[in-house]
Design a protein around this motif. Sequence first.
Motif, PDB file in Angstrom:
ATOM      1  N   THR A  32      24.187 -46.686  41.172  1.00  0.00           N
ATOM      2  CA  THR A  32      24.366 -45.564  40.126  1.00  0.00           C
ATOM      3  C   THR A  32      23.502 -45.937  38.735  1.00  0.00           C
ATOM      4  N   HIS A  34      23.547 -44.657  34.773  1.00  0.00           N
ATOM      5  CA  HIS A  34      24.151 -43.862  33.525  1.00  0.00           C
ATOM      6  C   HIS A  34      23.204 -43.875  32.291  1.00  0.00           C
ATOM      7  N   TYR A  65      34.196 -48.416  31.955  1.00  0.00           N
ATOM      8  CA  TYR A  65      34.077 -47.727  33.347  1.00  0.00           C
ATOM      9  C   TYR A  65      35.112 -48.123  34.100  1.00  0.00           C
ATOM     10  N   LYS A  66      35.607 -47.380  34.973  1.00  0.00           N
ATOM     11  CA  LYS A  66      36.585 -47.669  36.159  1.00  0.00           C
ATOM     12  C   LYS A  66      35.705 -47.840  37.335  1.00  0.00           C
ATOM     13  N   THR A  68      35.501 -48.403  41.293  1.00  0.00           N
ATOM     14  CA  THR A  68      36.296 -48.241  42.365  1.00  0.00           C
ATOM     15  C   THR A  68      35.363 -48.320  43.821  1.00  0.00           C
ATOM     16  N   ARG A  73      31.224 -47.005  43.011  1.00  0.00           N
ATOM     17  CA  ARG A  73      31.623 -46.109  42.257  1.00  0.00           C
ATOM     18  C   ARG A  73      32.023 -46.180  40.794  1.00  0.00           C
ATOM     19  N   PHE A  74      31.465 -45.836  39.797  1.00  0.00           N
ATOM     20  CA  PHE A  74      31.874 -45.981  38.315  1.00  0.00           C
ATOM     21  C   PHE A  74      32.265 -44.658  37.643  1.00  0.00           C
ATOM     22  N   THR A  75      33.489 -44.649  37.223  1.00  0.00           N
ATOM     23  CA  THR A  75      34.042 -43.688  36.513  1.00  0.00           C
ATOM     24  C   THR A  75      34.272 -43.788  35.106  1.00  0.00           C
ATOM     25  N   LYS A  76      33.779 -43.002  34.039  1.00  0.00           N
ATOM     26  CA  LYS A  76      33.992 -43.391  32.584  1.00  0.00           C
ATOM     27  C   LYS A  76      35.282 -43.214  32.239  1.00  0.00           C
TER      28      LYS A  76
END
Length: 227
Positions: A32, A34, A65-66, A68, A73-76
């Motif tokens: 990913t 960002h 970031y989380k 998973t 996968r990185f979710t802010k």
Amino acid sequence: CCAFHPTENVAVFGTVCGRWFAMDLDTRENITLHNDSKEQFDCAAFSPDGTLMAIGSHDNGIYVYKATENARRFTKVGKCIGHTSFVTHLDWSADSAYLMSNSGDYEILYWTANNCKQCIDVQSMRDVTWATHTCVLGYSVIGIWPEGADGTDINSCDRSPDHQFIATADDFGKVKIFNYPSYTPKAAFKAGNGHSSHVTRARFFPDSRTFLTTGGQDTSILQWKIV
């Protein structure tokens, strides 16, 4: 800056242009990318449980970031806002709930990781157990600072995994080992020479007796062993 996931073969790399990316270290493929900031990133770390990643920027913020799907996968989660200068160092608590950070104007701030809120009640942080100690400012590292030093003289420190030692890297080409914690001003230390320029980083291996340091202008990587 870079950070390695505690269980997955994934690393995060921060760049000088405000981008960060995650890489699969087995395949060398980027997972990913960002674009959080327009300024460089200086420090990054995964939480001990591997579910969160924090990265500190020259824009004075810490982005959380989380992680998973096996860190693919990185979710802010949000941005920690409160520092008045660029973020230099950060550490996670052992329970992955809190962050401690230092900045270029010598602040020590604390954060709740899951909502990026600053912990104003500093007293509530005194009994928190920290998974790492790379912040160069704090009560337990008072003794690493030589008399007359300014806040830029020590570039990096790292506590050994067994909590017995702390290694420092400074602007004078010195690598030093102190007992941890180092509460007493002008604490005793052992010093090593090898770098011909300022030392930028010090990091321990899991055995708590071997560590690496990186140089600045000499662009060298040296390995040290405590005997």
